[in-house]
Write an enzyme that holds these catalytic residues in place. Sequence first.
Site, short mmCIF file in Angstrom:
data_model
loop_
_atom_site.label_atom_id
_atom_site.label_comp_id
_atom_site.label_asym_id
_atom_site.label_seq_id
_atom_site.Cartn_x
_atom_site.Cartn_y
_atom_site.Cartn_z
N TYR A 279 33.16 38.75 36.61
CA TYR A 279 32.29 37.58 36.55
C TYR A 279 31.78 37.42 35.13
O TYR A 279 31.41 38.39 34.48
CB TYR A 279 31.09 37.74 37.50
CG TYR A 279 31.24 36.96 38.77
CD1 TYR A 279 31.17 35.57 38.78
CD2 TYR A 279 31.46 37.61 39.98
CE1 TYR A 279 31.31 34.85 39.93
CE2 TYR A 279 31.61 36.90 41.16
CZ TYR A 279 31.53 35.52 41.13
OH TYR A 279 31.68 34.80 42.28
N GLU B 249 29.73 34.31 34.02
CA GLU B 249 29.00 33.05 33.91
C GLU B 249 28.18 33.02 32.63
O GLU B 249 27.60 34.02 32.22
CB GLU B 249 28.09 32.86 35.13
CG GLU B 249 28.89 32.65 36.41
CD GLU B 249 28.00 32.51 37.63
OE1 GLU B 249 26.77 32.62 37.48
OE2 GLU B 249 28.54 32.29 38.72
N ASP C 256 40.86 11.07 28.67
CA ASP C 256 41.53 12.07 29.51
C ASP C 256 42.99 12.11 29.07
O ASP C 256 43.77 11.21 29.38
CB ASP C 256 41.40 11.66 30.97
CG ASP C 256 42.07 12.65 31.92
OD1 ASP C 256 42.82 13.52 31.46
OD2 ASP C 256 41.85 12.51 33.15
N THR D 86 44.24 18.92 30.91
CA THR D 86 44.71 20.11 31.60
C THR D 86 45.49 20.95 30.60
O THR D 86 45.84 20.49 29.51
CB THR D 86 45.64 19.75 32.78
OG1 THR D 86 46.67 18.88 32.29
CG2 THR D 86 44.87 19.06 33.89
N LYS E 121 51.03 20.86 32.66
CA LYS E 121 51.73 19.61 32.31
C LYS E 121 52.50 19.77 31.00
O LYS E 121 53.23 20.73 30.81
CB LYS E 121 50.76 18.44 32.28
CG LYS E 121 50.04 18.16 33.61
CD LYS E 121 49.25 16.88 33.52
CE LYS E 121 48.56 16.52 34.81
NZ LYS E 121 47.37 17.34 35.09
N ARG F 281 47.57 26.66 34.94
CA ARG F 281 46.81 25.59 35.58
C ARG F 281 45.34 25.76 35.22
O ARG F 281 44.70 26.76 35.57
CB ARG F 281 47.00 25.61 37.09
CG ARG F 281 48.44 25.38 37.52
CD ARG F 281 48.54 25.19 39.02
NE ARG F 281 47.85 23.97 39.42
CZ ARG F 281 48.40 22.75 39.39
NH1 ARG F 281 49.65 22.60 38.97
NH2 ARG F 281 47.73 21.69 39.78
#
Length: 485
Positions: free
Chosen positions: A71, A73, A248, A277, A280, A286
């Site tokens: 983790y 954060e 985008d 992203t 692509k 991903r």
Amino acid sequence: MTASTPSSTASQASRAYDLALEVIGAVEPRVAEATRQELADQRSSLKLIASENYASPAVLLTMGTWFSDKYAEGTVGHRFYAGCQNVDTVEALAAEHARELFGAEYAYAQPHSGIDANLVAFWSILAHRVEAPALEKLGAKNVNELTEADWESLRHDLGNQRLLGMSLDAGGHLTHGFRPNISGKMFHQQQYGTDPATGLLDYDVVAAKAREFKPLVLVAGYSAYPRRVDFAKMREIADEVGATLMVDMAHFAGLVAGKVFTGDEDPVPHAHIVTTTTHKSLRGPRGGLVLATEEYAPSVDRGCPMVLGGPLSHVMAAKAVALAEARQPEFRTYAQDVADNAKSLAEGFLTRDATLVTGGTDNHIVLLDVSSFGLTGRQAESALLEAGVVTNRNSVPSDANGAWYTSGIRFGTPALTTRGFGATEFDRVAELVVEVLRNTEPTTTSKGEPSKASYKLADGVADRVRAASAEMLDKNPLYPGLELS
């Protein structure tokens, strides 16, 4: 791995995957078998989905590490958990590569997906443009210092801002204010389309719409628009109405990274915030990225916990590897090939009298209107899949069949370009696609009405197309030299 990958690297990857699948299979053999089958399926089909590609073994292997167990954060050097020094290293590397690759002032590598990247961008704009001025006016350092009445007033303002984005049927994305998506519920939204006669963006019309609507956010970018965008003009429109320009570039980020899109066609120098992203056309894992000017950096940096949960540290590490790959000279050659191959595919369709939205392409997307074949997009997609051609149905401007059945098929060249396909192969792909569509007929429902979903592909066509595809695929293998036992 490409055709030029050293045999030693392929051999190392083979051993790595064999061992990994052996370990996986000892716990759940069905997952190991499905993984092997997925590779076999991808190797034996023509992947023409514009949003898919093939990541390198280095990128794929990076995701299967113990970074997944951590983790983290917060942000680099400012975590809510101890022991994040190694996560700090890989996140900082991913951001560094992104800044250098795209020439951005700031990069944020934590978004889990493109939609998450857009949510971070939207809320960062709201925080910068709406929340921060309100707090300053009220003399508060943060929202926890507000009275209930002031907080309710701010919540009202945050939830009633205006967004202007490209309509879905014109080539925009569902996260650009489409009502079923959270973006359409967050904002008072309107959309701009394309010229009904040409299918092209008309910047004068976009400007007129912006002057009338006066949005806080102007969204540019697309998921199915087969042309380039003048982002300098979009910034002029945004500045005139006092909007933040958000771009985008999830679909065409690889063409920006590879310097196919430069000058006014490169969104980074013109937009306040750019999202993308990392898969692509970038060929990464991903995930998502946010690029921003220094003005918006502090707001974007609060993406976790503002919008995101714990960062996917193993994916951030893979982003760093993929972005490092994209900074190599050969990636520019690849990106140019993607655009050139799209033109070859489009010309292949046009010479066979197929109808293309906008009449062609100058990016990586070719959008075919299949209504001229008497089919819906869903019928065409299914018939092509039966013949081993993997695509996705897509709306066309003013689509009579709506967003589910559609009238279009969207093709993209990034994946097969990775495999080594060139102009000759893409012309052959166009020929095979047209052969399938010309030999597909709609069927009727049980009530005798024309169906928008069911179809009949003439006998023998699927086998002929699969055999022809296999010849090209065998000459351009996926992950050459990678063999699983």
